[in-house]
Design a protein around this motif. Structure first.
Motif, PDB file in Angstrom:
ATOM      1  N   TYR A 796      70.170  -0.681 -47.020  1.00 27.98           N
ATOM      2  CA  TYR A 796      68.882  -0.013 -47.230  1.00 27.98           C
ATOM      3  C   TYR A 796      69.066   1.317 -47.942  1.00 27.98           C
ATOM      4  CZ  TYR A 796      64.755   2.766 -46.193  1.00 27.98           C
ATOM      5  OH  TYR A 796      63.661   3.585 -46.312  1.00 27.98           O
ATOM      6  N   LEU A 824      59.633  -6.432 -57.799  1.00 26.21           N
ATOM      7  CA  LEU A 824      60.091  -6.827 -56.473  1.00 26.21           C
ATOM      8  C   LEU A 824      61.292  -7.769 -56.574  1.00 26.21           C
ATOM      9  CD1 LEU A 824      59.496  -6.743 -53.391  1.00 26.21           C
ATOM     10  CD2 LEU A 824      58.118  -8.806 -53.723  1.00 26.21           C
ATOM     11  N   LEU A 828      65.159  -6.987 -55.326  1.00 23.97           N
ATOM     12  CA  LEU A 828      65.744  -7.876 -54.325  1.00 23.97           C
ATOM     13  C   LEU A 828      66.995  -8.563 -54.857  1.00 23.97           C
ATOM     14  CD1 LEU A 828      62.606  -9.556 -52.693  1.00 23.97           C
ATOM     15  CD2 LEU A 828      64.109  -7.827 -51.701  1.00 23.97           C
ATOM     16  N   LEU A 880      68.056  -9.020 -46.128  1.00 22.02           N
ATOM     17  CA  LEU A 880      66.845  -9.201 -46.926  1.00 22.02           C
ATOM     18  C   LEU A 880      65.746  -8.257 -46.449  1.00 22.02           C
ATOM     19  CD1 LEU A 880      65.425 -10.831 -49.153  1.00 22.02           C
ATOM     20  CD2 LEU A 880      64.729 -12.474 -47.386  1.00 22.02           C
ATOM     21  N   ALA A 881      65.640  -8.090 -45.132  1.00 22.27           N
ATOM     22  CA  ALA A 881      64.655  -7.149 -44.597  1.00 22.27           C
ATOM     23  C   ALA A 881      64.987  -5.728 -45.024  1.00 22.27           C
ATOM     24  CB  ALA A 881      64.598  -7.247 -43.080  1.00 22.27           C
ATOM     25  N   CYS A 883      66.516  -4.904 -47.745  1.00 20.80           N
ATOM     26  CA  CYS A 883      66.244  -4.790 -49.190  1.00 20.80           C
ATOM     27  C   CYS A 883      64.746  -4.762 -49.493  1.00 20.80           C
ATOM     28  CB  CYS A 883      66.886  -5.960 -49.943  1.00 20.80           C
ATOM     29  SG  CYS A 883      68.688  -5.984 -49.926  1.00 20.80           S
ATOM     30  N   TYR A 884      63.949  -5.369 -48.640  1.00 19.81           N
ATOM     31  CA  TYR A 884      62.524  -5.550 -48.943  1.00 19.81           C
ATOM     32  C   TYR A 884      61.772  -4.221 -48.951  1.00 19.81           C
ATOM     33  CZ  TYR A 884      57.773  -7.379 -48.698  1.00 19.81           C
ATOM     34  OH  TYR A 884      56.453  -7.652 -48.946  1.00 19.81           O
ATOM     35  N   ALA A 887      62.294  -2.379 -52.158  1.00 22.35           N
ATOM     36  CA  ALA A 887      61.650  -3.157 -53.218  1.00 22.35           C
ATOM     37  C   ALA A 887      60.135  -2.944 -53.196  1.00 22.35           C
ATOM     38  CB  ALA A 887      61.987  -4.638 -53.054  1.00 22.35           C
ATOM     39  N   GLN A 888      59.543  -2.882 -52.025  1.00 20.45           N
ATOM     40  CA  GLN A 888      58.117  -2.600 -51.909  1.00 20.45           C
ATOM     41  C   GLN A 888      57.775  -1.220 -52.465  1.00 20.45           C
ATOM     42  OE1 GLN A 888      55.976  -5.038 -51.630  1.00 20.45           O
ATOM     43  NE2 GLN A 888      55.104  -4.621 -49.614  1.00 20.45           N
ATOM     44  N   CYS A 891      57.475  -1.320 -56.167  1.00 28.09           N
ATOM     45  CA  CYS A 891      56.229  -1.933 -56.631  1.00 28.09           C
ATOM     46  C   CYS A 891      55.057  -0.956 -56.592  1.00 28.09           C
ATOM     47  CB  CYS A 891      55.896  -3.158 -55.772  1.00 28.09           C
ATOM     48  SG  CYS A 891      57.103  -4.482 -55.894  1.00 28.09           S
TER      49      CYS A 891
END
Length: 902
Positions: A796, A824, A828, A880-881, A883-884, A887-888, A891
């Protein structure tokens, strides 16, 4: 001046390796002498500690700069300049070695205080890593590294017997064999023996209780170099029966029950109803690892029997210890011991056929199988520290990128690269030292928790604590972490391009391709290490679950067990049978107790004996069966299945036809189709012994461990044996431990001078059997969870920093038509590509390194595909959580705002 063997000087010489070899060869001796003089000039311990830290940091910083300069000269084709000369009497040389450390440390502290968020996160991470390592090292130090608390412990060896016919390896010895070793050997200074621990009844002030006792030959304490704090210890002649022999108290028992009063020596203890004089008290800290007793008694062997009677070679229950003569090697001693064993085999073929003998260094004997467990834990916690260091290195890289322009300005104002490097490394050192200090506090608290959670059979666990070796280890780990996570960021942050850094927009220069790759490599390493740890934890957890699912052969639910020892001076065999029958009858009729029974030994609790057995009509006899005497209620109370035949009856008493029940493992040894009705005797074919009829066959019960096959077992009626030491078992309606007071009252009603002891539920017994596996799984699982958390934070953090530095890029992309889904997916992919590489490397590393777990796993492969797949999927989901969220954020970038910032 410091002595040549002092630990500060050893540490200084170790860190002197930071300098290039040429400099060490020319000036290493002078620098060491200068350090000795400097340490000698310091007054207080506080000033010496500060001087040591300055010297070590100076070695590290200047050594790295010298190596870097040499590397650059070699690659640029320039020759090395003449080396500077370090004089032990030169203040200038001393200043060069120490550099500008005080100023750098003060500046580093101010810099950390200006960024409290960064400092707190870094300190928290380092505290966890260093504290966990220090706590586990304290256990490893006490168990593996610290010498045994005996006189010249390197000379001590444990003697043992082996016999392939009986499946014995490193078994206890027979007393008569031990006496022959002692008499015939020439390689030992002395040979002694001890046996126990056991329980003995102690009566004092109208109360009866059971205390732990052990016995030893008269020369046992002198061989180990033990000293009394009051009175005396045993004499050599007290090995044999004597009216003048007394008892030696442990130091702890003396303090608890006599308040440390020296006048306790000479008083009498009432043991098993007879007075025994206290002759001495052992010094504090004297412990024998497997015989931690409250009271020691002499062996008191009968000299007319011990070397002559057959049973003194047939029964193996003593543990001999010997001290090697100076100059004698282990190989020489082992060869002579085996030669004596072969001589005894020829002389006593009835008892010593294939009876071998050997020895093991006492420290290795004490450590036993715990060595592998502790090194696995040390490797696991070391991986956590590496992950913590990688996290802090990434934080420092990100911070250095943000300070890129600051470093350029300092360089433009005249600060050399070496000075900037020392300043940056000073921040790393400050973080590491503060983290080490906090980690030491965490380790001090964790040690108490480790001692409480450690399995009871972990040797020397009582010695675990924070000592000088642990403090030195903590300091070394703190300095090593400063090197590991500080060098790369410090080197990268001082590689400034003045022209590009000072022009407009130069503040972005710190996030170059090289730094990005380094941060990505660190994250990949974190993911790989955390995956290896989580896989190891998963395998250990699965192994523990497999062990718990093993059918022990009985129903452990709501079972209470306790022990009874009837003194031989007041109870013969018939009286012991009557007492046991009365007690079982009284207990089985009480409220809350459904069933009650007694046995000479219980499964998974030990305490039985082994022998050979002969089946009538078969030439091959059955070796090493386990014997137990039980009351008729035992099978129903324990929930053991009667497969065929009948249970014992009230008519199966002394004087009637001898009967036995065997388990299925024994039944498979019958050549006949049906064992019921056939006779066996509990000796070899050539010995006289009564024939006993098999009347029943029961399901196998596990006896010593859940991960071992059930042994061959024979059950006899207690009424035909008359054992005076029995284990009583009760099946209750609720919590069985609540019945202990009721049991004590019932026993006291029958005989107030007998005290029941060792109250445990069967669930506790099974828990103790699994204690080491549970301890290992819990600790590795905890370290794996911590590693996973740190790796997730690392993923993160790196991705969040990358997003924050690419705000303008994202604005341009969105202005040119890129959608939020495009951004996004791009972010990711960037994060998950690093994670994916770490998962691949981690799985490869787990396949390679999990082989060290092969010896501790039960019915689980070290490459179990389900565990690998589940752990890899779970880690990918967590990553993945992680990284999300960045990424948000990418955006949500406003193109207009992003372009205006530049």
């Amino acid at each position: 001046m410091l002595s040549s063997s002092s630990w500060p000087l050893r540490l200084f010489r170790f860190w002197l390796r930071a300098f290039p070899p040429g400099h060490r060869q020319r000036f290493g001796a002078e620098m060491t002498l200068m350090f000795q003089d400097g340490m000698g000039e310091q007054g207080s311990a506080r000033r010496r500690c500060g001087y040591l830290l300055k010297a070590l940091f100076g070695l590290l910083a200047n050594g790295f700069v010298l190596r870097a300069q040499g590397w650059r000269r070699r690659n640029s084709g320039f020759a090395d300049p003449p080396p500077m000369r370090f004089s032990p009497h030169s203040k200038k040389g001393l200043h060069l070695m120490l550099g500008s450390l005080p100023t750098g440390l003060r500046f580093a502290l101010r810099g950390l205080m200006r960024t409290p968020g960064f400092a707190l996160v870094a300190l928290f991470t380092l505290t966890l890593g260093i504290g966990a390592n220090t706590a586990i090292f304290s256990v490893l130090n006490s168990v593996l590294l610290r010498p045994l608390p005996f006189e010249r412990p390197h000379e001590l060896v444990q003697l043992w017997e082996s016999n392939p016919l009986k499946g014995w390896e490193r078994n206890s010895a027979a007393p008569a064999n031990f006496l022959d070793w002692k008499q015939q050997s020439t390689v030992f200074q002395d040979v002694a023996a001890y046996f126990g621990p056991g329980f003995i009844t102690w009566s004092a002030d109208g109360e009866v209780s059971q205390i732990v006792r052990a016995s030893a030959t008269g020369n046992f304490f002198s061989l180990l170099g033990a000293k009394p704090v009051a009175g005396r210890l045993f004499r050599d002649e007290e090995t044999w029966q004597s009216e003048n022999s007394g008892a030696v108290l442990s130091h702890g028992f003396w303090l608890r029950h006599f308040g440390g009063d020296p006048e306790a020596v000479g008083k009498n203890l009432i043991l098993n109803g007879s007075p025994v004089e206290i002759v001495g008290v052992l010094e504090a800290g004297f412990r024998v690892h497997d015989a931690d007793a409250d009271i020691w008694l002499p062996s008191q062997w009968n000299p007319q029997v011990i070397g002559v009677a057959v049973w003194t070679r047939r029964a193996h229950w003593i543990r001999p210890i010997a001290r090697l003569k100076p100059g004698v090697t282990l190989e020489q001693a082992s060869a002579e011991l085996e030669l004596i064993a072969k001589r005894l085999e020829k002389e006593y073929p009835e008892t010593n056929t294939q009876m071998g003998a050997g020895l093991t260094p006492l420290h290795e004997w004490v450590v036993g199988e715990s060595r592998a467990t502790l090194w696995v834990l040390m490797a696991a916690v070391g991986a956590v520290l590496l992950i913590a260091c990688a996290n802090v290195a990434n934080l420092l890289l990100a911070r250095g990128s943000a300070r890129y322009r600051e470093m350029a300005i300092r360089g433009a104002l005249g600060a050399g690269r070496a000075r900037l490097f020392v300043q940056m490394l000073g921040e790393s050192l400050m973080l590491a030292l503060l983290g080490g200090l906090l980690g030491l506090g965490l380790a001090w608290a964790a040690v108490a928790a480790l001692k409480a959670a450690a399995p009871p059979d972990l040797p020397r666990i009582w010695d675990v604590g924070i000592d000088g070796n642990v403090l030195l280890f903590c300091l070394a780990v703190a300095l090593a972490t400063a090197v590991f996570f500080g060098l790369a960021p410090a080197w990268s942050s001082t590689r400034t391009d003045l022209r590009s850094a000072l022009h407009e927009g130069g503040r972005q220069m710190g996030s170059g391709l090289g730094q990005g790759r380094l941060r990505g490599a660190l994250v990949t390493a974190e993911v790989a290490l955390s995956l290896m740890l989580v896989i190891a934890a998963g395998l250990l957890l699965r192994s523990l679950m497999e062990l718990r699912s093993v059918d022990p052969g009985f129903n452990p639910r709501n079972l209470l067990t306790f022990n009874l020892s009837l003194p031989g001076s007041r109870y013969n065999a018939a009286q012991a049978v009557a007492f046991c029958d009365q007690l079982v009858g009284r207990l089985s009729g009480l409220p809350g107790i459904r069933l009650a029974a007694a046995a000479s030994a219980l499964p998974l609790a030990g305490g039985t004996w082994t022998a050979d057995s002969t089946i009538e009509g078969q030439e091959e006899y059955v070796r090493e069966f386990r014997h137990r005497s039980i009351t008729p209620e035992y099978l129903e109370t324990m929930g053991v299945t009667l497969v065929k035949g009948r249970n014992f009856l009230e008519t199966d008493v002394g004087g009637s036809q001898g009967v036995v029940i065997i388990n299925e493992a024994f039944a498979r040894r019958f050549e006949h189709a049906e064992p019921l009705g056939h006779r066996i005797k509990l000796t070899k074919p050539d010995r006289d012994s009564p024939w006993l009829t098999v009347v029943g066959v029961v399901a196998d019960e596990k006896f010593e461990r859940l991960d071992e096959a059930a042994p061959i077992q024979v059950y006899q009626p207690h009424s035909q044996r008359g054992e005076r030491f029995m284990r009583v078992v009760l099946r209750s309606d609720g919590d069985p431990l609540l019945l202990s007071d009721t049991v004590r009252a019932e026993v006291a009603a029958l005989d107030p001078e007998i005290a029941p002891f060792s109250f445990r539920s069967m669930a506790q017994i099974i828990s103790n059997v699994l204690a080491q596996e549970r301890f290992m799984a819990q600790l590795v699982g905890m370290f794996a969870a911590l590693a996973l958390l740190l790796a997730s934070v690392g993923v993160y953090g790196v991705l969040a920093y990358s997003v924050s530095r690419r705000t303008q890029e994202f604005g341009v992309r969105m202005a040119l038509g890129a959608g939020k889904a495009d951004l996004l997916g791009m972010v990711l992919r960037q994060g998950m590509s690093t994670v994916g590489l770490g998962i691949v490397l981690g799985m490869a590393g787990a396949v390679a390194f999990n082989r060290i777990l092969a010896g501790v796993l039960f019915q689980v492969s070290t490459t179990d595909p389900r565990t690998f797949a589940l752990v890899a999927g779970a880690l990918a989901a967590v990553a993945l959580a992680a990284c999300y969220l960045p990424a948000q954020r990418a955006c949500r970038v406003d193109p207009n705002a992003a372009l205006r910032t530049e």
